[in-house]
Design a protein around this motif. Structure first.
Motif, PDB file in Angstrom:
ATOM      1  N   PRO A 280     -36.603 -11.444  -5.626  1.00  0.00           N
ATOM      2  CA  PRO A 280     -36.708 -10.754  -6.919  1.00  0.00           C
ATOM      3  C   PRO A 280     -35.947  -9.432  -6.914  1.00  0.00           C
ATOM      4  O   PRO A 280     -35.931  -8.713  -5.918  1.00  0.00           O
ATOM      5  CB  PRO A 280     -38.216 -10.530  -7.077  1.00  0.00           C
ATOM      6  CG  PRO A 280     -38.755 -10.530  -5.689  1.00  0.00           C
ATOM      7  CD  PRO A 280     -37.883 -11.463  -4.895  1.00  0.00           C
TER       8      PRO A 280
ATOM      9  N   PRO B 290     -36.147  -6.230  -9.188  1.00  0.00           N
ATOM     10  CA  PRO B 290     -36.827  -5.580 -10.322  1.00  0.00           C
ATOM     11  C   PRO B 290     -35.987  -4.475 -10.944  1.00  0.00           C
ATOM     12  O   PRO B 290     -35.291  -3.736 -10.249  1.00  0.00           O
ATOM     13  CB  PRO B 290     -38.094  -5.001  -9.674  1.00  0.00           C
ATOM     14  CG  PRO B 290     -37.714  -4.770  -8.244  1.00  0.00           C
ATOM     15  CD  PRO B 290     -36.689  -5.804  -7.886  1.00  0.00           C
TER      16      PRO B 290
ATOM     17  N   ASN C 160     -40.329  -3.735 -16.293  1.00  0.00           N
ATOM     18  CA  ASN C 160     -40.972  -5.035 -16.073  1.00  0.00           C
ATOM     19  C   ASN C 160     -39.997  -6.213 -16.170  1.00  0.00           C
ATOM     20  O   ASN C 160     -40.400  -7.345 -16.401  1.00  0.00           O
ATOM     21  CB  ASN C 160     -42.144  -5.252 -17.039  1.00  0.00           C
ATOM     22  CG  ASN C 160     -43.261  -4.253 -16.793  1.00  0.00           C
ATOM     23  OD1 ASN C 160     -43.619  -3.981 -15.649  1.00  0.00           O
ATOM     24  ND2 ASN C 160     -43.795  -3.672 -17.856  1.00  0.00           N
ATOM     25  N   THR C 161     -38.718  -5.932 -16.021  1.00  0.00           N
ATOM     26  CA  THR C 161     -37.707  -6.991 -15.941  1.00  0.00           C
ATOM     27  C   THR C 161     -37.447  -7.309 -14.474  1.00  0.00           C
ATOM     28  O   THR C 161     -37.259  -6.398 -13.669  1.00  0.00           O
ATOM     29  CB  THR C 161     -36.392  -6.543 -16.609  1.00  0.00           C
ATOM     30  OG1 THR C 161     -36.616  -6.380 -18.008  1.00  0.00           O
ATOM     31  CG2 THR C 161     -35.285  -7.565 -16.389  1.00  0.00           C
ATOM     32  N   VAL C 162     -37.449  -8.589 -14.149  1.00  0.00           N
ATOM     33  CA  VAL C 162     -37.163  -9.003 -12.775  1.00  0.00           C
ATOM     34  C   VAL C 162     -36.103 -10.099 -12.807  1.00  0.00           C
ATOM     35  O   VAL C 162     -36.329 -11.176 -13.357  1.00  0.00           O
ATOM     36  CB  VAL C 162     -38.424  -9.512 -12.049  1.00  0.00           C
ATOM     37  CG1 VAL C 162     -38.075  -9.913 -10.612  1.00  0.00           C
ATOM     38  CG2 VAL C 162     -39.506  -8.446 -12.043  1.00  0.00           C
TER      39      VAL C 162
END
Length: 688
Positions: free
Chosen positions: A122, A124, A129-131
């Protein structure tokens, strides 16, 4: 996280030290890609980063008796908690085989199949809160690999041969700015290209956006929905491979490694020649370099025919760095005092640093900036004592030169300055000198003899200088072993002076120079790479610029070419400088005579021979200007207030060099997408 680790009796900083660097790239190129991934997530752009999950990354460097020794970087030996294997998306990649022309069309048969297993990490974004996802491919042998050996009963050999297939993702080739003509390297490049393009097309076909079909069968919208950015030339096979997929289908290629792709490349070239003769325009969306077209004007000569036909496709996207890692994370003290003055928005809009120009004469801010720098220097000094058993004076000027070891980066010019300074102190020990700790770090490609000799010369100079009682604490020379990202995060915030001294016209851009600028180091450098734009942003008077410009180097080379044709002698004649400049001659004679290698007086004669007769990067031509400029550095450093004011101006003018700005330009001007400032609600808050 901090509270959780305390409950377990763990120290977060100790955990950070234990974690291995994922050294999956060479020099600054892989680091640039990591900054781009961070920025794409922070800007709300839906993007994947693709690469190879090397089992062994860039080697760990040990220095033994002053020589570089390579050790395998077994970074996965304790596992990697940040990644997740995705076997459900495993894909076949074909190699070798032969081409059969049948009534049903062209077929590729008898290929060797390697499976590409994806591992997702991931990525980030910052507080949005975007991954996004980084997907790395690992080579796996299929169960029927070497079926012939199974069939003849050689089960053991068949299983052992699986390693041959899986060697594709075994190790990163450690060369930087150097072509590696190896079959395995070509297979690695095709492996990542073939797997990635299959994955991109699979995702496009299964996407529901703008399509009513359960699976897309029409590819007319593919150019509108998918943008593929090639990070340097390593994935260049993407172009013929995508053409092969669209023209031939998914049946595959690779006969003696790249036969069919070669045919496609020939066809592309012929098409280009046909288009050129008709003065028509077609092809890719664009071609971009990492620095301004003005600064790279000479480079356009390489692509003159292309540029004459479609000049609008030649773009500049100045490289950048992520301020989250290269300021907030690695230099929290500096980040805090900046936030106190202008707020925290600069972390996602680095151009706001311009507001610091209002505080250049603010005495309290000047003191705060100087205090943070001194604290960083003391912390790094303690680290050197702990890790290397090296004690240095934290009040001395930290003169830092960290990057891959290469002739064009001219660590040898730095060495000549060290020797000159050493000789001056020895000659007049009662004179007052600015105490200076010179730190040089970087890895040499294992097969690059001259680079490894340069490391040995640096450590040998250090042995002499550091043990000379006449010198004391006025001059120290440290070679920073195993330079890597985690070490950069420690040394860059502590640096006073950043060495960016490559020959003008040889560095594509560089990003280390930007990191030092953002963290409050002043730059001594040539007008090369991004130094040019740094000088434009901050004003040349706020950097220590010296030496030949690109035009001077080109003029010297052109004169040399004319001399070769008519007089049979080079215009750049190192011996002219050697004969004319006594301090340069003394330094070269010391290297040549064994002053720095008494156990083997001839050890460094290869270096001297190169500098005197085969130096493509013209070290001697910039020696005088460099020594003079270093004198100006000393003069300013003796006035801490004026030095710190220049530091503040540099920090304030470094906003352009955010990778957020770079990626925003890519998105709008090449990819055709718009960054988004929308913050996705966290999982515990229902979406509207």
């Amino acid at each position: 996280m901090f509270y959780f680790s305390q409950q377990l009796g763990l120290d977060l900083e100790e955990l950070e030290e234990i974690e291995e660097d994922a050294g999956l790239g060479n020099g600054g190129l892989g680091r640039l890609a990591a900054c781009f991934l961070d920025s794409m997530a922070t800007l709300g752009l839906g993007a994947y980063g693709y690469g190879i999950r090397y089992e062994f990354g860039i080697f760990n460097q040990k220095v033994v008796d002053g020589w570089q020794v390579e050790e395998a970087d077994d970074w996965l030996r304790y596992g990697n908690p940040w990644e997740k294997a995705r076997p459900e998306y495993m894909l076949p990649v074909h190699f070798y085989g032969r081409v059969d022309h049948t009534p049903d069309g062209i077929k590729w048969v008898d290929t060797q199949v390697i499976l590409a297993m994806p591992y997702d990490t991931p990525v980030p974004g910052y507080k949005n809160n975007t991954v996004n996802t980084m997907r790395l491919w690992s080579a796996k042998a299929p169960n029927d690999f070497n079926l012939e050996e199974f069939n003849v009963g050689d089960y053991i050999q068949a299983v052992l041969d699986r390693n041959l297939a899986e060697n594709i993702s075994r190790v990163l080739y450690p060369n930087d700015n150097f072509f590696e003509g190896k079959e395995l390297r070509l297979k690695q490049e095709y492996f990542v290209v073939a797997a990635t393009l299959q994955d991109i097309i699979r995702r496009f076909k299964s996407s529901k956006f703008g399509c009513r079909d359960p699976v897309r069968t029409c590819f007319e919208t593919f150019p509108d929905k998918v943008a593929i950015q090639l990070n340097d030339t390593h994935p260049a096979l993407s172009i013929p491979e995508l053409m092969r997929i669209f023209v031939v289908g998914f049946y595959f290629t690779f006969s003696p490694i790249c036969f069919w792709h070669l045919e496609i490349i020939y066809a592309i070239n012929q098409k280009h020649l046909d288009v050129s003769s008709l003065n028509l325009r077609r092809g890719s969306a664009g071609l971009n370099g990492p620095r301004s077209l003005k600064a790279s004007k000479s480079k356009l000569n390489l692509f003159k025919d292309f540029y004459d036909i479609e000049p609008e496709k030649f773009q500049n996207k100045t490289n950048g760095i992520t301020p989250r890692r290269w300021l907030l994370l690695c230099n929290p003290g500096l980040s805090d005092i900046i936030a106190e003055k202008i707020g925290e928005d600069f972390l996602t809009d680095l151009s706001q640093l311009k507001k610091l120009l209002d505080f250049v004469d603010d005495e309290a801010f000047i003191r705060d900036v100087a205090k943070v720098k001194q604290e960083n220097k003391q912390k790094f000094s303690a680290y050197l004592v702990e890790q290397y058993k090296v004690k240095i004076n934290p009040s001395s000027m930290f003169d830092v030169h960290v990057k891959r070891i290469h002739e064009y980066k001219r660590q040898l010019l730095n060495c000549l300055h060290i020797i000159t300074l050493y000789n001056r102190i020895r000659k007049d020990p009662k004179k007052s000198y600015v105490p200076r700790t010179v730190m040089i770090g970087g890895k040499a490609a294992p097969g690059y003899h001259m680079a490894k000799m340069i490391i040995k010369l640096i450590t040998s100079i250090g042995d002499v200088v550091n043990n000379d009682p006449y010198i004391g604490e006025r001059l120290k020379v440290i070679f920073l072993e195993n330079y890597r990202v985690s070490l950069a995060e420690k040394v860059i915030p502590a640096a006073d002076l950043s060495e960016q001294i490559s020959t003008a016209g040889t560095e594509a851009s560089g990003t280390g120079n930007m990191k030092f600028m953002l963290n409050g180091a002043l730059t001594i450098g040539t007008m090369d790479g991004a130094n040019v734009e740094m000088a434009e942003e901050a004003g040349e008077e706020n950097l220590f610029i010296f030496g030949m410009r690109v035009e001077d180097v080109e003029a010297m080379d052109k004169k040399g070419l004319a001399d070769i044709i008519f007089v049979f002698s080079f215009r750049y004649n190192a011996k002219e400088y050697y004969d004319r400049i006594p301090e340069l001659r003394q330094a070269i004679d010391q290297i040549n005579s064994g002053f720095f290698s008494p156990d083997d007086p001839g050890r460094f004669r290869d270096i001297v021979n190169m500098l005197m007769y085969h130096d493509r990067f013209k070290v001697f031509a910039d020696y005088e200007a460099y020594i003079k400029c270093q004198g100006q550095v000393d003069q300013l450093y003796m006035n801490p207030r004026e030095w710190t004011k220049k530091v503040i101006k540099n920090i304030a003018c470094s906003g352009k060099f955010s990778s957020d700005r770079t990626i925003t330009e890519y998105a709008r001007e090449i990819w055709g997408v718009e960054p988004s400032a929308v913050k996705i609600p966290p999982p515990n808050i229902p979406r509207e």
